[in-house]
Design a protein around this motif. Sequence first.
Motif, PDB file in Angstrom:
ATOM      1  N   LEU A  70     -15.891  20.764  61.190  1.00 20.76           N
ATOM      2  CA  LEU A  70     -16.158  20.753  59.757  1.00 20.76           C
ATOM      3  C   LEU A  70     -14.901  20.829  58.895  1.00 20.76           C
ATOM      4  O   LEU A  70     -14.978  20.658  57.684  1.00 20.76           O
ATOM      5  N   GLY A  71     -13.782  21.123  59.513  1.00 20.03           N
ATOM      6  CA  GLY A  71     -12.556  21.321  58.739  1.00 20.03           C
ATOM      7  C   GLY A  71     -12.441  22.770  58.356  1.00 20.03           C
ATOM      8  O   GLY A  71     -13.409  23.513  58.287  1.00 20.03           O
ATOM      9  N   GLU A  72     -11.267  23.206  58.094  1.00 21.56           N
ATOM     10  CA  GLU A  72     -10.988  24.613  57.829  1.00 21.56           C
ATOM     11  C   GLU A  72     -11.684  25.130  56.576  1.00 21.56           C
ATOM     12  O   GLU A  72     -11.984  26.307  56.463  1.00 21.56           O
ATOM     13  N   HIS A  73     -11.958  24.276  55.632  1.00 21.64           N
ATOM     14  CA  HIS A  73     -12.533  24.740  54.354  1.00 21.64           C
ATOM     15  C   HIS A  73     -14.017  24.417  54.243  1.00 21.64           C
ATOM     16  O   HIS A  73     -14.559  24.295  53.161  1.00 21.64           O
TER      17      HIS A  73
ATOM     18  N   ASN B 224     -21.328  29.702  75.588  1.00 22.01           N
ATOM     19  CA  ASN B 224     -19.939  29.530  75.991  1.00 22.01           C
ATOM     20  C   ASN B 224     -19.135  28.750  74.951  1.00 22.01           C
ATOM     21  O   ASN B 224     -18.293  27.926  75.281  1.00 22.01           O
ATOM     22  N   ARG B 225     -19.413  29.031  73.683  1.00 20.87           N
ATOM     23  CA  ARG B 225     -18.696  28.412  72.566  1.00 20.87           C
ATOM     24  C   ARG B 225     -18.434  29.474  71.510  1.00 20.87           C
ATOM     25  O   ARG B 225     -19.115  30.488  71.455  1.00 20.87           O
ATOM     26  N   CYS B 226     -17.486  29.201  70.633  1.00 20.65           N
ATOM     27  CA  CYS B 226     -17.183  30.112  69.540  1.00 20.65           C
ATOM     28  C   CYS B 226     -17.274  29.361  68.215  1.00 20.65           C
ATOM     29  O   CYS B 226     -16.605  28.344  68.043  1.00 20.65           O
ATOM     30  N   PRO B 227     -18.087  29.857  67.271  1.00 19.57           N
ATOM     31  CA  PRO B 227     -18.174  29.162  65.990  1.00 19.57           C
ATOM     32  C   PRO B 227     -16.850  29.130  65.240  1.00 19.57           C
ATOM     33  O   PRO B 227     -16.586  28.187  64.489  1.00 19.57           O
ATOM     34  N   ALA B 228     -15.996  30.113  65.461  1.00 18.87           N
ATOM     35  CA  ALA B 228     -14.690  30.127  64.789  1.00 18.87           C
ATOM     36  C   ALA B 228     -13.756  29.051  65.341  1.00 18.87           C
ATOM     37  O   ALA B 228     -12.746  28.730  64.718  1.00 18.87           O
ATOM     38  N   ILE B 229     -14.083  28.486  66.476  1.00 20.30           N
ATOM     39  CA  ILE B 229     -13.351  27.330  67.014  1.00 20.30           C
ATOM     40  C   ILE B 229     -14.043  26.050  66.574  1.00 20.30           C
ATOM     41  O   ILE B 229     -13.398  25.071  66.192  1.00 20.30           O
ATOM     42  N   GLU B 230     -15.377  26.062  66.603  1.00 16.38           N
ATOM     43  CA  GLU B 230     -16.142  24.855  66.284  1.00 16.38           C
ATOM     44  C   GLU B 230     -16.100  24.502  64.800  1.00 16.38           C
ATOM     45  O   GLU B 230     -16.093  23.325  64.446  1.00 16.38           O
ATOM     46  N   ILE B 231     -16.065  25.481  63.919  1.00 13.28           N
ATOM     47  CA  ILE B 231     -16.037  25.190  62.481  1.00 13.28           C
ATOM     48  C   ILE B 231     -14.814  24.360  62.108  1.00 13.28           C
ATOM     49  O   ILE B 231     -14.963  23.273  61.534  1.00 13.28           O
TER      50      ILE B 231
END
Length: 146
Positions: free
Chosen positions: A141-144, A130-137
């Motif tokens: 971790l920051g966008e870059h 129930n999570r999305c790596p594209a939200i968690e990154i």
Amino acid sequence: MNHDRYDDDYIVDILKSVKVIALVGASPDPSRPSNAVMRYLQEHGYRVNPVNPGQAGKTINGAVVAASLADVDGPVDMVDVFRASQYLPKVVEDALAMPQPPKVIWSQLGVRDDAAAALAERAGVKVVMNRCPAIEIPRLLGEHAR
């Protein structure tokens, strides 16, 4: 493990250690979340192998689609699941049957099955549901990142 909440360090460790992802339920339609997340992961340095029996042999975001996890070329670090919760047990079974099982099984927003998670964890596989790596990154971790 309690899958109601994850420590940020647990998620960060996964995101930093994973390099190759099999994305089950990948769609060729750019308007679908699986396609956008696949593209996002590729743009952030992950190699993503799309898995979709209806698209096998075609390409999605430049990557050749496998019909099943058994057909993915080479080992993967993580299986990212874009299928309904009812399919998660079968995906976990298929992942565990791979010659080299993944280190992580990650199910997307709205996808959860605690029994399937327990099966994976008994085999030594980390689970995020129930999570999305594209939200968690970007959150952790920051966008870059990568």
